[in-house]
Design an enzyme around this catalytic site. Structure first.
Site, PDB file in Angstrom:
ATOM      1  N   GLU A 193       9.378  -3.683  13.648  1.00  0.00           N
ATOM      2  CA  GLU A 193      10.476  -4.147  14.476  1.00  0.00           C
ATOM      3  C   GLU A 193       9.972  -4.900  15.707  1.00  0.00           C
ATOM      4  O   GLU A 193      10.692  -5.717  16.289  1.00  0.00           O
ATOM      5  CB  GLU A 193      11.359  -2.983  14.906  1.00  0.00           C
ATOM      6  N   CYS A 212     -10.643  -7.623  -6.107  1.00  0.00           N
ATOM      7  CA  CYS A 212      -9.399  -7.144  -5.500  1.00  0.00           C
ATOM      8  C   CYS A 212      -8.915  -5.810  -6.045  1.00  0.00           C
ATOM      9  O   CYS A 212      -8.604  -4.885  -5.282  1.00  0.00           O
ATOM     10  CB  CYS A 212      -8.277  -8.171  -5.706  1.00  0.00           C
ATOM     11  N   CYS A 269     -11.394 -10.863  -9.489  1.00  0.00           N
ATOM     12  CA  CYS A 269     -10.309 -10.088  -8.910  1.00  0.00           C
ATOM     13  C   CYS A 269     -10.070  -8.789  -9.669  1.00  0.00           C
ATOM     14  O   CYS A 269     -10.032  -7.710  -9.085  1.00  0.00           O
ATOM     15  CB  CYS A 269      -9.028 -10.917  -8.886  1.00  0.00           C
ATOM     16  N   HIS A 276      14.851   0.017  12.846  1.00  0.00           N
ATOM     17  CA  HIS A 276      14.318   1.055  13.732  1.00  0.00           C
ATOM     18  C   HIS A 276      14.392   2.432  13.069  1.00  0.00           C
ATOM     19  O   HIS A 276      15.358   2.721  12.375  1.00  0.00           O
ATOM     20  CB  HIS A 276      15.125   1.061  15.030  1.00  0.00           C
ATOM     21  N   LYS A 321     -11.451  -2.735  -5.705  1.00  0.00           N
ATOM     22  CA  LYS A 321     -11.633  -2.531  -4.266  1.00  0.00           C
ATOM     23  C   LYS A 321     -10.401  -1.870  -3.667  1.00  0.00           C
ATOM     24  O   LYS A 321     -10.501  -0.928  -2.870  1.00  0.00           O
ATOM     25  CB  LYS A 321     -11.899  -3.868  -3.582  1.00  0.00           C
ATOM     26  N   TYR A 364     -14.981 -10.301   5.518  1.00  0.00           N
ATOM     27  CA  TYR A 364     -13.985  -9.323   5.096  1.00  0.00           C
ATOM     28  C   TYR A 364     -14.523  -8.373   4.035  1.00  0.00           C
ATOM     29  O   TYR A 364     -14.160  -7.183   4.009  1.00  0.00           O
ATOM     30  CB  TYR A 364     -12.702 -10.012   4.632  1.00  0.00           C
ATOM     31  N   GLU A 412     -14.423  -4.464   4.684  1.00  0.00           N
ATOM     32  CA  GLU A 412     -13.622  -3.638   3.776  1.00  0.00           C
ATOM     33  C   GLU A 412     -14.454  -2.501   3.195  1.00  0.00           C
ATOM     34  O   GLU A 412     -14.008  -1.338   3.164  1.00  0.00           O
ATOM     35  CB  GLU A 412     -13.044  -4.500   2.651  1.00  0.00           C
TER      36      GLU A 412
END
Length: 487
Positions: free
Chosen positions: A475, A49, A44, A470, A52, A179, A183
Site C-alpha cells: 500500500e 530459475c 532456466c 490495507h 534455484k 544476482y 541469491e
C-alpha cells in the site's frame, strides 16, 4: 516440394528455442526440427530459475519455527535433509524436462539429442554425423558460467554444480557480487552453511538502484552472510601443510551468523571432492573453506559452432550479433536468448522467439521490445525492479524521488530488524513513473503487477488515485505523497 529438409532448424532446447519451434510448427504449420545436446528445458528449467527458486523456498523455512514461536506456536527446529530435498528436486526437474519433450512431440517437431553446429547458411551438422538442411536456422543455445583465469580455479565450483552436491558444505566462499552470487549466498546461508562472500566492487548488485541494493546488502549481513566488498581472491590451493589453518572459517568472520543459522550449521555436513580449499584474499586474510563457488559471470554458448566460418559475427564475449528482428548478418540465420547477450531473462527469450516466428513465418516484421522489462532477483530479501534506477534517471532528466523504508508488520511483531523499501522515480516534466524498485518479501510478485501500470505509462497521480489495500506492505506504493528529494 521444399528444397530443404526443414523450414526451420532450432539449435537449443531451452525455453526460447522450444517456444519458437512449437509455435512455428503448431501455429504456422512449418516443418521444424530441434537439436539439444544436454537436457531439454535449458538453463532456466534444469540449472537456473526453477531449481534455484525451489532452493530459495527450502532455505526460507529455516526461520519459520522461530517466527512461529513468536506468534504462539510450539514448534521445534529440526534438521534440514539435503539428500531428501535433492531427490525431490531432481524428480521435479525430470518431470519438467518430460513436459518440454512432450510439448515438442505434440507440435510435430522432430527432435535430435545431439550437438549441432552450423556448417552452412542453410545447413546443420549433428554430432551423430547427420547433415540437415533448413530454410531458416535459429540459434538458441543460451550461456554458461565462467571461471576466473587464476591458478587452481578448477578447485572451485560454478552455479551449475550447486544442484549436484552430494552433501552441503559446512563453509562456503562465494566469489562475485551479481544476482547469482547474492541469491546463492542467501540460499546457502538459510540452509545452515557458513557463507562468506567476496566482491571486488564497492557494492553488490552493480547496475541496480543504489538505495535498493544497499538495503539488500545490509539485510544479507543482518541475516548472517559474511559479505566483504572491495575484496577479491588472490590465491587458492588445496589446504595442507603449507597453508596451515585450524579449520574452515576460523576467526571472528566465521562466527558471524543469525541464531537460526548457528543452530543449523551443526546439522549440515560434507565437503568438495577435492577437500578443503585454502584462500588468500586482497584484504590480507587467509582462510580455509570446504567449497568455493565462482559466480563471476556467464558467457554465451556460441564457440565451436561454425558460426564465424559461415559469416555470423560474434562479439568479444562470444555473443551473436543480431538486429532488432534477431537476424544475424547471414539472412537465413537468427539467434535469440542469452546467446545474444541482450537481456538475459527467460521470459525475454520466449518473447524473442515469438517475435521471430511472427517475423519469419507470418510475414509480420516484429521487433523485440526490450523496454521496461520487470524483473526480480531472489535474494533474501527479494528485489523487484522495472525501469530506470535513480542514478540513471537523474542523468537523463529532472526527477522526483518518492521512497519509504520501514519494518513490515509480520516480522516486526516477531522482533526482527528486517526492513523493506518501496521507491518510485518520477519525471518532473511528464509525471510518468520512470522506475520502481521494491526490496521486500514477495517483491517479485509485487513488481509484476506494478510493471503493468508502468508499461502502460502510468503517472504518479495515477498511483495516487489508486486506493490502498490495507494492511499490506505494497500500500505504500500508492500512499507516498511528497518526494523525499529531487534531482
Amino acid at each position: 516440394m521444399s528444397d530443404f529438409d526443414y523450414d526451420l532448424f532450432v539449435i537449443g532446447g531451452g525455453s526460447g528455442g522450444v517456444r519458437a519451434a512449437r509455435v512455428a510448427a503448431g501455429e504456422a504449420g512449418a516443418k521444424v526440427a530441434l537439436a539439444e545436446e544436454d537436457r531439454y528445458g535449458g538453463t532456466c528449467v534444469i540449472r537456473g530459475c526453477v531449481p534455484k527458486k525451489l532452493m530459495v523456498f527450502a532455505s526460507e523455512y529455516a526461520g519459520v519455527v522461530e517466527d512461529a514461536q513468536s506468534y504462539g506456536w510450539d514448534l521445534k527446529q529440526g534438521p534440514f535433509d539435503w539428500s531428501s530435498f535433492r531427490g525431490r528436486l531432481n524428480a521435479e526437474l525430470d518431470r519438467l524436462e518430460q513436459v518440454y519433450r512432450n510439448l515438442l512431440k505434440g507440435s510435430n517437431v522432430d527432435t535430435f539429442d545431439a550437438r549441432a553446429s552450423v556448417s552452412g547458411a542453410h545447413e546443420v551438422t549433428l554430432s551423430s554425423g547427420e547433415v540437415k538442411t533448413a530454410k531458416h536456422i535459429l540459434v538458441a543455445t543460451g550461456g554458461h558460467p565462467v571461471r576466473p583465469d587464476i591458478p587452481n580455479a578448477h578447485l572451485g565450483i560454478v552455479s551449475d554444480d550447486i544442484f549436484h552436491l552430494e552433501a552441503l558444505p559446512k563453509s562456503l566462499l562465494i566469489i562475485g557480487g551479481g544476482y547469482i552470487a547474492c541469491e546463492f549466498a542467501g540460499i546457502m546461508n538459510g540452509l545452515g552453511v557458513q557463507v562468506t562472500q567476496y566482491y571486488r566492487g564497492a557494492q553488490i548488485l552493480r547496475g541496480f538502484d543504489d538505495e535498493a541494493r544497499g538495503l539488500v546488502a545490509e539485510q544479507m549481513r543482518e541475516r548472517g552472510v559474511n559479505l566483504h566488498v572491495g575484496t577479491n581472491i588472490v590465491e587458492m590451493a588445496p589446504a595442507g601443510a603449507d597453508h596451515s589453518m585450524s579449520g574452515a572459517g576460523t576467526g571472528s568472520d566465521a562466527a558471524m551468523g543469525a541464531p537460526v543459522q548457528e543452530r543449523l550449521v551443526a546439522q549440515t555436513a560434507g565437503s568438495t571432492e577435492q577437500g578443503p580449499i585454502w584462500v588468500k584474499s586482497t584484504n590480507g586474510s587467509e582462510q580455509v573453506f570446504d567449497t568455493v563457488l565462482f559466480a563471476t559471470g556467464r558467457d554465451p554458448n556460441s564457440r565451436d559452432m561454425g558460426l564465424e566460418q559461415v559469416g555470423v559475427k560474434l562479439g568479444r564475449r562470444g555473443q551473436i550479433e543480431v538486429d532488432q528482428y534477431s537476424q544475424t548478418g547471414v539472412p537465413s540465420i537468427y539467434a535469440i536468448g542469452d546467446v545474444t547477450d541482450r537481456v538475459n531473462l527467460t521470459p525475454v527469450a520466449i518473447r524473442e522467439g515469438m517475435a521471430f516466428v511472427e517475423t519469419v513465418f507470418h510475414g509480420n516484421p516484429t521487433p523485440v521490445d526490450h523496454a521496461l522489462i520487470p524483473s526480480a532477483i531472489f535474494t533474501q530479501p527479494e528485489m523487484g525492479t522495472i525501469g530506470l534506477s535513480e542514478e540513471e534517471a537523474r542523468d537523463r532528466e529532472p526527477v522526483e524521488i518518492y521512497c519509504t523504508s520501514f519494518r513490515p508488520m509480520q516480522t516486526a511483531f516477531a522482533g526482527h530488524p528486517d526492513r523493506v523499501l518501496m521507491k518510485l522515480i518520477v519525471s518532473k516534466a511528464s509525471r510518468k513513473v520512470l522506475g520502481c524498485h521494491i526490496v521486500a518479501p514477495g517483491a517479485g510478485e509485487m513488481i509484476q503487477l506494478a510493471g503493468v501500470a508502468i508499461k502502460m505509462g502510468a503517472t504518479k497521480e495515477d498511483f495516487d488515485r489508486t486506493v490502498a489495500v490495507h494492511p499490506t506492505m505494497s500500500e505504500e506504493m500508492v500512499t507516498m505523497r511528497a518526494p523525499v528529494r529531487t534531482a
